[in-house]
Motif scaffolding. Structure first.
Motif, PDB file in Angstrom:
ATOM      1  N   ASP A  86     -29.911 -33.807 -11.422  1.00 55.61           N
ATOM      2  CA  ASP A  86     -29.716 -33.039 -12.654  1.00 55.61           C
ATOM      3  C   ASP A  86     -28.960 -33.938 -13.635  1.00 55.61           C
ATOM      4  OD1 ASP A  86     -29.653 -30.880 -14.412  1.00 55.61           O
ATOM      5  OD2 ASP A  86     -27.755 -30.137 -13.607  1.00 55.61           O
TER       6      ASP A  86
ATOM      7  N   ARG B 128     -27.574 -30.974  -8.679  1.00 57.19           N
ATOM      8  CA  ARG B 128     -27.356 -29.528  -8.638  1.00 57.19           C
ATOM      9  C   ARG B 128     -27.701 -29.059  -7.227  1.00 57.19           C
ATOM     10  NH1 ARG B 128     -26.486 -25.136 -11.605  1.00 57.19           N
ATOM     11  NH2 ARG B 128     -27.635 -23.225 -11.196  1.00 57.19           N
TER      12      ARG B 128
ATOM     13  N   THR C  36     -27.825 -25.954  -4.530  1.00 61.41           N
ATOM     14  CA  THR C  36     -27.881 -24.503  -4.360  1.00 61.41           C
ATOM     15  C   THR C  36     -27.955 -24.218  -2.872  1.00 61.41           C
ATOM     16  OG1 THR C  36     -29.047 -24.251  -6.447  1.00 61.41           O
ATOM     17  CG2 THR C  36     -29.164 -22.396  -4.920  1.00 61.41           C
TER      18      THR C  36
ATOM     19  N   THR D 231     -23.629 -22.173  -5.695  1.00 58.40           N
ATOM     20  CA  THR D 231     -24.217 -23.309  -6.380  1.00 58.40           C
ATOM     21  C   THR D 231     -23.104 -24.189  -6.909  1.00 58.40           C
ATOM     22  OG1 THR D 231     -26.175 -22.028  -6.969  1.00 58.40           O
ATOM     23  CG2 THR D 231     -25.752 -23.995  -8.272  1.00 58.40           C
TER      24      THR D 231
ATOM     25  N   THR E  75     -22.200 -28.462  -8.562  1.00 59.99           N
ATOM     26  CA  THR E  75     -22.689 -29.740  -9.066  1.00 59.99           C
ATOM     27  C   THR E  75     -21.916 -30.850  -8.371  1.00 59.99           C
ATOM     28  OG1 THR E  75     -23.248 -28.779 -11.198  1.00 59.99           O
ATOM     29  CG2 THR E  75     -23.006 -31.169 -11.120  1.00 59.99           C
TER      30      THR E  75
END
Length: 171
Positions: free
Chosen positions: A97, A103, A105, A118, A120
């Motif tokens: 990302d 990213r 999840t 979720t 980062t």
């Protein structure tokens, strides 16, 4: 994930990985810090560059540098290590990302309670044989049945930091 990260199976290098937490207590005046000594995991990078996997923390390996507190954290008041010895994060998808962010999840399970989560992660380093990810995120302990709070001393979210190094599996 990145061009340098190859398709295949990857294992967590526990000796080069760390997961720690920090929570404010005593009405926000003191930060309790701890780290998990036992971290395990692995995953797979698919042909499209996406990744899946699992990270497991041994609850009994949490060390806050205070034996009495650590015993209490392992008790039924908090992690209930006797019945729930592991914290797991199952990565459903991990996709690039941006140039150096991923990213992620997945599903976080603490004390037998699973919730979607979720986050980062930053790609700290990546080549054909290893990838290192770093992440900082928060967790609401009440969502996982960790609501013990004598005299209202514990407020806010628990901060988690993770540095995870994955190495390409042979064969």
């Amino acid at each position: 994930m990145t061009v340098a990260v190859e398709t295949g199976t990857w294992q967590l290098d526990a000796s080069a990985s760390a997961v720690a937490l920090k929570h404010r207590t005593m009405w926000g005046l003191v930060a309790v810090k701890g780290a998990f000594a036992s971290v395990a995991g692995g995953g797979e990078v698919g042909p499209d560059g996406s990744a899946t996997g699992t990270l497991t923390l041994d609850v009994t390996s949490l060390d806050t540098k205070n034996a009495k507190r650590d015993t209490h954290l392992r008790s039924a008041d908090f992690f209930d290590a006797e019945n729930h010895p592991e914290i797991t994060y199952v990565v459903r998808t991990a996709e690039l990302d941006g140039a150096d962010t991923v990213r992620v999840t997945g599903q976080l399970t603490v004390r037998g309670i699973s919730r979607p989560h979720t986050l980062t992660a930053r790609v700290e380093r990546a080549d054909g044989d290893a990838v290192t990810l770093a992440a900082e995120f928060t967790v609401d302990r009440d969502e996982f049945g960790l609501g013990w709070n004598q005299l209202g001393m514990m407020r806010g979210l628990t901060a988690v930091t993770a540095t995870l190094r994955f190495v390409r599996s042979a064969g």
